[in-house]
Scaffold this active site. Structure first.
Site, mmCIF file in Angstrom:
data_model
loop_
_atom_site.group_PDB
_atom_site.id
_atom_site.type_symbol
_atom_site.label_atom_id
_atom_site.label_comp_id
_atom_site.label_asym_id
_atom_site.label_seq_id
_atom_site.Cartn_x
_atom_site.Cartn_y
_atom_site.Cartn_z
ATOM 1 N N ASP A 1 -3.433 83.488 34.658
ATOM 2 C CA ASP A 1 -4.625 84.671 34.275
ATOM 3 C C ASP A 1 -4.841 85.548 34.369
ATOM 4 O O ASP A 1 -4.512 86.020 35.348
ATOM 5 C CB ASP A 1 -5.431 83.750 35.578
ATOM 6 C CG ASP A 1 -7.051 82.782 35.186
ATOM 7 O OD1 ASP A 1 -7.296 84.585 34.369
ATOM 8 O OD2 ASP A 1 -7.709 82.372 35.019
ATOM 9 N N THR B 1 -11.456 83.070 30.394
ATOM 10 C CA THR B 1 -10.344 81.817 30.947
ATOM 11 C C THR B 1 -10.901 80.741 30.331
ATOM 12 O O THR B 1 -9.699 79.725 29.546
ATOM 13 C CB THR B 1 -11.122 81.622 32.565
ATOM 14 O OG1 THR B 1 -10.946 83.242 32.890
ATOM 15 C CG2 THR B 1 -9.776 80.673 33.100
ATOM 16 N N LYS C 1 -7.424 77.059 38.940
ATOM 17 C CA LYS C 1 -8.959 76.534 38.840
ATOM 18 C C LYS C 1 -8.936 75.005 38.356
ATOM 19 O O LYS C 1 -8.672 75.027 37.163
ATOM 20 C CB LYS C 1 -9.512 78.058 37.707
ATOM 21 C CG LYS C 1 -9.414 79.323 37.955
ATOM 22 C CD LYS C 1 -9.639 80.438 37.401
ATOM 23 C CE LYS C 1 -10.113 81.762 37.458
ATOM 24 N NZ LYS C 1 -10.159 82.424 37.122
ATOM 25 N N ASP C 2 -10.647 74.991 38.077
ATOM 26 C CA ASP C 2 -10.677 73.757 37.832
ATOM 27 C C ASP C 2 -10.587 73.825 35.729
ATOM 28 O O ASP C 2 -10.194 73.422 35.628
ATOM 29 C CB ASP C 2 -12.195 73.120 38.191
ATOM 30 C CG ASP C 2 -13.019 74.202 38.036
ATOM 31 O OD1 ASP C 2 -12.995 74.804 37.552
ATOM 32 O OD2 ASP C 2 -14.323 73.761 37.994
ATOM 33 N N ARG C 3 -10.810 74.944 35.468
ATOM 34 C CA ARG C 3 -10.893 74.257 33.476
ATOM 35 C C ARG C 3 -9.769 74.936 33.309
ATOM 36 O O ARG C 3 -9.570 74.783 32.475
ATOM 37 C CB ARG C 3 -11.912 76.563 33.606
ATOM 38 C CG ARG C 3 -11.800 76.780 34.513
ATOM 39 C CD ARG C 3 -13.118 78.385 33.288
ATOM 40 N NE ARG C 3 -12.748 80.213 34.445
ATOM 41 C CZ ARG C 3 -13.514 79.738 35.436
ATOM 42 N NH1 ARG C 3 -14.182 78.743 36.246
ATOM 43 N NH2 ARG C 3 -13.818 80.970 36.223
ATOM 44 N N ASP D 1 -4.453 83.090 29.829
ATOM 45 C CA ASP D 1 -5.372 82.649 29.079
ATOM 46 C C ASP D 1 -6.263 83.906 28.512
ATOM 47 O O ASP D 1 -6.820 83.793 27.084
ATOM 48 C CB ASP D 1 -6.256 82.225 29.742
ATOM 49 C CG ASP D 1 -6.710 83.063 30.764
ATOM 50 O OD1 ASP D 1 -6.391 83.995 31.531
ATOM 51 O OD2 ASP D 1 -7.153 82.439 32.325
#
Ligand SMILES: [Zn+2]
Length: 565
Positions: free
Chosen positions: A60, A99, A183-185, A357
């Site tokens: 990220d 993201t 991270k969830d996303r 991302d």
């Protein structure tokens, strides 16, 4: 005579991958594959069988700029990848470089216009609940939820296209797909709908969708991670090659950044996440799950997806050029090296792809000190709520008039056609005249523009915004800030710098591939993250309908042979 070593001073951090491996009791368990009788390295050619395991890693906010700046210093996992196939000028080609959209492009082969993930948060003024803001990876129809962190129900529902894992599962239900991220996303947008296991970090260790139970191995990993979070961390030793970064930058609201050492109190999850320890936790979990599930040891190809979030938290909290990012780069490099060493020990033929991302941009306060005197923070008057209030009062229109988050601005649905026209006639010239605004584009203008097929380094502003535009989710108009205007009005501890702009510092990311026996090469011309999915699909002999994706297969074999079938 003692030998003289040129030792690279290391970050003094108890790396979690080792601790976790011990806790999980899997490090020495073996895989059933002989470790000592590995065959000599075979050169990968067009007739080499498909790799048994695809490892997709998204770091990220790992911008092309960070990769270029630290490339010569890497000695671990990133050094290995830099010796493979290197596209230093990869592009998250779209305009809304956030993201969720960025992760949605990586394993779908599609721009956010087609993945439907136009932003981290968008507005849907037709939703039943009071909070009209919708988080990209939530199910907003679940009762009692809001879009706020900790209050939404995580979901893959908004992703409109299949991921590589979904297509692998459709071809062969025995193909294993596991997605682990900070991270969830990230876990969700790369993992897709059919992942066997999908999880992300939480203060309690690891978590997943509401109502799902983590596998015993994931639970064990989560327990070990929680224990690590609950240990305090002393200040880390600054690597010697980071000293030039170690300069304090004062912040407007007090405090400073630039000289941090990542010390934290026991249980401080936010600081845990902004350190290599978080990346180590994700990598160790991924390695453990691979081992327990015997991924890469079956008849077909499996997919292991890894999302590393710490670089982004370091970037947001302290910027891209301080001691903190320097420590993070060294830690990331080492954690990836440990992870690859564990994969190597299995003898499995695996291919790695690594990208980001989105890119990133340093805080204006440091940019101003480092030869960019006009770096700015955004004017508070551009806040959609403030602007909507001012215009509604002037024109006598109902409030709230305007909603927005990021570059997308939405007009209230309750307006009559005439009111809407009047609001736009007031808002658009006002915005366009603002000195920090590069452009304001309406949905009608975007709908009349087609998605560019040109190389992403030649894209116009309209091309970029169009690749982020989805008619169901995007705003009524979209604004792009001028270069080096940071959309955080004030700097304070915890959140000083960001990404999300249409400019190349936020769009350019490295795209790296590595496989044992695959000859490395460098291709400096611009390619896109939407090219990764068809490239990997071709490598594993998975047919992809070219009409259903925006990317193209990148030929990973130098010379006349091609890895694109
Ligand atoms: Zn991000």
């Amino acid at each position: 005579m003692p030998r003289h070593h040129l030792e690279k001073p290391s970050v003094k951090l108890k790396y979690l991958s080792t601790a976790l491996a011990t806790a999980l009791c899997v490090a020495a368990a073996g895989t059933g594959l002989a470790q000592n009788s590995a065959p000599p390295v075979q050169k990968v050619t067009a007739t080499t069988p498909a790799p048994k395991l695809v490892v997709m890693i998204a770091v990220d906010q790992f911008s092309a700029d960070l990769f270029a700046e630290y490339r010569g210093r890497f000695t671990g996992g990133l050094a290995r990848l830099a010796s493979g196939i290197v596209f230093p000028s990869g592009y998250q080609a779209h305009g809304a470089t956030e993201t969720c959209p960025g992760h949605s492009t990586i394993l779908t082969g599609n721009h956010p216009a087609h993945t439907g993930i136009v932003a981290n948060n968008y507005f849907d003024l037709s939703v039943a609940r009071e909070d009209k803001r919708v988080y990209c990876a939530e199910d907003e129809t679940v009762a009692g939820t809001t879009s706020k962190s900790g209050q939404y129900a995580p979901s893959v529902n908004h992703l409109l296209v299949p991921t590589l894992g979904d297509l692998m599962k459709a071809r062969d239900p025995k193909a294993q797909v596991v997605s682990v991220s900070g991270k969830d996303r990230s876990a969700i947008m790369m993992g897709g709908r059919q992942a066997d296991e999908l999880m992300w970090l939480a203060p309690t260790g690891l978590t997943s969708y509401r109502g799902t139970t983590l596998s015993p191995a994931a639970q064990q990993a989560g327990t070990a991670i929680a224990a690590a979070i609950n240990q305090p961390r002393p200040a880390l030793t600054l690597p010697a090659d980071c000293t030039a970064h170690d300069i304090a930058i004062p912040l407007e609201k007090g405090g400073s950044v630039g000289t941090g050492r990542m010390a934290r109190d026991a249980g401080d999850f936010r600081r845990f996440m902004a350190s290599p320890e978080a990346d180590g936790a994700v990598l160790a979990t991924a390695a453990a799950l691979r081992q327990v599930r015997k991924m890469g040891e079956g008849s077909g190809t499996d997919l292991l997806i890894v999302g590393l979030a710490a670089t982004d938290y370091v970037g947001h909290g302290t910027g891209t050029e301080g001691s903190e990012m320097c420590i993070q780069m060294a830690g990331l490099d080492r954690e990836l090296g440990d992870f690859f060493a564990r994969l190597d020990a299995t003898g499995i033929d695996y291919v790695v792809a690594l990208t980001a991302d989105h890119g990133g941009h340093d805080l204006p306060e440091r940019n101003r000190q480092n030869a960019w005197p006009d770096a700015q923070r955004v004017d508070k008057a551009l806040d959609p709520e403030a602007m909507g209030k001012a215009v509604a009062e002037k024109l006598g229109l109902p409030q709230p008039l305007l909603y927005g988050d990021g570059g997308d601005y939405y007009l209230a649905k309750t307006l009559t056609a005439a009111q809407r026209q009047a609001a736009l006639a007031e808002l658009l010239p006002r915005l366009r005249a603002h000195p920090q605004i590069e452009a304001v584009v309406t949905r009608e203008e975007l709908e009349a523009h087609s998605i560019s097929k040109r190389a992403p380094d030649t894209w116009t502003l309209m091309d970029k915004l169009r690749a982020s535009y989805n008619p169901q989710r995007s705003g009524d108009f979209i604004i792009a800030l001028k270069p080096r205007v940071t959309p955080i009005p004030e700097s304070g501890i915890g959140y000083v710098a960001t990404h999300g702009s249409v400019w190349d510092y936020d769009r350019r990311v490295p795209i790296l591939f590595w496989r044992k026996g695959l000859a490395g090469f460098e291709q400096p011309n611009a390619v896109m993250t939407v090219d990764i999915m068809p490239t990997l699909a071709s490598l594993i002999g998975l047919a992809v309908d070219a009409n259903k994706i925006d990317g193209r297969c990148l030929d990973l074999l130098s010379g006349p042979e091609s890895s694109c079938r």
